[in-house]
Scaffold this motif. Structure first.
Motif, PDB file in Angstrom:
ATOM      1  N   HIS A 216     -55.776  -2.342 -13.571  1.00  0.00           N
ATOM      2  CA  HIS A 216     -55.257  -1.793 -14.824  1.00  0.00           C
ATOM      3  C   HIS A 216     -55.474  -0.282 -14.895  1.00  0.00           C
ATOM      4  O   HIS A 216     -54.611   0.453 -15.389  1.00  0.00           O
ATOM      5  CB  HIS A 216     -55.906  -2.484 -16.017  1.00  0.00           C
ATOM      6  N   SER A 217     -56.617   0.177 -14.407  1.00  0.00           N
ATOM      7  CA  SER A 217     -56.893   1.616 -14.432  1.00  0.00           C
ATOM      8  C   SER A 217     -55.892   2.381 -13.578  1.00  0.00           C
ATOM      9  O   SER A 217     -55.361   3.426 -13.992  1.00  0.00           O
ATOM     10  CB  SER A 217     -58.316   1.893 -13.929  1.00  0.00           C
ATOM     11  N   TYR A 218     -55.641   1.872 -12.391  1.00  0.00           N
ATOM     12  CA  TYR A 218     -54.682   2.519 -11.491  1.00  0.00           C
ATOM     13  C   TYR A 218     -53.325   2.660 -12.177  1.00  0.00           C
ATOM     14  O   TYR A 218     -52.712   3.739 -12.161  1.00  0.00           O
ATOM     15  CB  TYR A 218     -54.552   1.707 -10.203  1.00  0.00           C
ATOM     16  N   ASN A 219     -52.866   1.587 -12.800  1.00  0.00           N
ATOM     17  CA  ASN A 219     -51.551   1.616 -13.443  1.00  0.00           C
ATOM     18  C   ASN A 219     -51.529   2.505 -14.686  1.00  0.00           C
ATOM     19  O   ASN A 219     -50.518   3.155 -14.982  1.00  0.00           O
ATOM     20  CB  ASN A 219     -51.106   0.194 -13.774  1.00  0.00           C
ATOM     21  N   GLN A 220     -52.647   2.575 -15.410  1.00  0.00           N
ATOM     22  CA  GLN A 220     -52.733   3.480 -16.558  1.00  0.00           C
ATOM     23  C   GLN A 220     -52.663   4.935 -16.107  1.00  0.00           C
ATOM     24  O   GLN A 220     -52.020   5.772 -16.748  1.00  0.00           O
ATOM     25  CB  GLN A 220     -54.031   3.235 -17.327  1.00  0.00           C
ATOM     26  N   ILE A 221     -53.332   5.230 -14.996  1.00  0.00           N
ATOM     27  CA  ILE A 221     -53.324   6.610 -14.480  1.00  0.00           C
ATOM     28  C   ILE A 221     -51.920   7.005 -14.041  1.00  0.00           C
ATOM     29  O   ILE A 221     -51.450   8.113 -14.320  1.00  0.00           O
ATOM     30  CB  ILE A 221     -54.329   6.755 -13.324  1.00  0.00           C
ATOM     31  N   ILE A 222     -51.235   6.092 -13.337  1.00  0.00           N
ATOM     32  CA  ILE A 222     -49.867   6.358 -12.905  1.00  0.00           C
ATOM     33  C   ILE A 222     -48.961   6.624 -14.111  1.00  0.00           C
ATOM     34  O   ILE A 222     -48.135   7.539 -14.102  1.00  0.00           O
ATOM     35  CB  ILE A 222     -49.310   5.170 -12.087  1.00  0.00           C
ATOM     36  N   LYS A 223     -49.132   5.837 -15.166  1.00  0.00           N
ATOM     37  CA  LYS A 223     -48.259   5.932 -16.330  1.00  0.00           C
ATOM     38  C   LYS A 223     -48.634   7.069 -17.284  1.00  0.00           C
ATOM     39  O   LYS A 223     -47.767   7.819 -17.750  1.00  0.00           O
ATOM     40  CB  LYS A 223     -48.271   4.598 -17.089  1.00  0.00           C
TER      41      LYS A 223
END
Length: 356
Positions: A216-223
């Motif tokens: 989830h963190s990875y995807n939040q950073i990307i977004k």
């Protein structure tokens, strides 16, 4: 037993199960019988390119065993309902207790070693610590139906011979027939219940809300360029300093495989019982997110939000596996540190949309 032996893996299309299929393939084991709910097509990609003998629907598996009478050499029972926010206990009871009892009985009757997935959720708030001493299992107080179901099966597996009348009654209920021909052995020839702590790694893409914080963190950073973490609702913990024992899935696979190798080398090396599967070192969510930013070559930006009401009262603020028991049993391999595991996961899988 050799590499041409049939090995059953339940939950085979899921996160840990599909990784285990791949790991066994790399070790030369291709005669794998995969069991899962294959109607959930969002998990199909987890098995792409993997080698196996057969796929069998979960609810048809025992019927298939009775009809085909295959020679099974080893069982990995990884499948379970793992959603900690599912509060309908009947779902957990069917998949995590009753189904596991049927698997246990099959292994018992057919003299097959069994490794099954338990969970650190059985420890509840940690009032009794995180020691895999089997004498405390009856006293544990899990915080949610998932943890309760896992602990109920652990208790059932440990039930001594003098309680077999109760086990017989439960088995009769499962079979819906009366059967007095119980085998002499009350357990499989060797068995291990593995209390998985916070496992993360590739092939968890389908898990949605239940995927790891790293995912989830990875995807939040990307977004968004930043990560949201839950505030602490306990004064003794600062925001983001809630602690977990995070274990990389590659270490979980090595431990699962180690039990198989013990059995193959010398049956006496497989010491039956319930074992913690963690790193033995609790780390904070802040540490985890900082490692995520580092693996993406970015500076950390962490923001804190209120914890959802539906999990606030059952949220674990600290877990740390005591790992002495499995080490004493002979497992001594070095594990990934949090930073090493997160870096491998992000650079080699998440950033490339790769599967294990």
């Amino acid at each position: 037993m050799d590499k041409d032996s049939n090995i059953v893996i339940t939950g085979a299309a899921g996160f840990i199960g599909s990784c285990l299929v791949s790991f066994l393939n790399t070790e030369g084991y291709n005669k794998l019988i995969l069991v899962d709910d294959f109607s959930q097509t969002d998990k199909d990609v987890n098995l792409k390119g993997k080698k196996f003998l057969k796929k069998i629907e979960r609810e048809l598996f025992f019927e298939w065993l009775q009809k085909e009478q295959p020679k099974i050499e080893f069982v990995y029972h990884i499948g379970a309902r793992t959603d900690t926010t599912e509060f309908d206990y009947s779902i957990h009871e069917h998949l995590n207790v009753a189904y596991s009892q049927k698997m246990w009985r099959y292994c018992c009757e057919n003299n097959i070693p069994l490794v099954y997935a338990s969970s650190a959720a059985t420890y509840g708030a940690g009032e009794l610590g995180y020691n895999d001493d089997e004498s405390i299992i009856e006293k544990l107080k899990p915080l949610n139906p998932y943890g309760i179901s896992k602990n109920e099966f652990d208790k059932w597996a440990l039930r001594p011979a003098q309680d077999d009348k109760l086990r017989r009654a439960q088995d009769d209920k499962l079979r819906q027939v009366q059967d007095d021909s119980l085998p002499e052995s009350k357990s499989p020839p060797a068995w291990a219940g593995l209390k998985f702590f916070n496992v993360y790694g590739p092939n968890e893409y389908h898990k949605a809300r239940m995927a790891s914080v790293i995912f989830h963190s990875y995807n939040q950073i990307i977004k968004n360029g930043f990560v949201k973490l839950f505030k602490s609702h306990k004064p003794e913990f600062n925001d983001g300093e809630q602690l977990r024992d995070f274990i990389y899935v590659k270490d979980v696979l090595k431990i699962c495989f180690w039990f198989l190798k013990c059995w193959q080398k010398d049956h006496k090396l497989f010491i039956s019982g319930i074992y913690n599967v963690g790193t033995g070192k609790a780390r904070s969510f802040n540490d985890l997110v900082k490692a995520t930013f580092s693996a993406m070559d970015l500076k950390p930006d962490i923001r804190y939000i209120d914890m959802p009401e539906d999990i606030r009262n059952t949220y674990q603020y600290y877990t740390q596996a005591e790992m002495q028991k499995i080490k004493a049993a002979g497992y001594t391999e070095k594990m990934f540190s949090l930073e090493e595991g997160v870096d491998d996961y992000i650079r080699n899988y998440l950033s490339k949309n790769q599967y294990y």
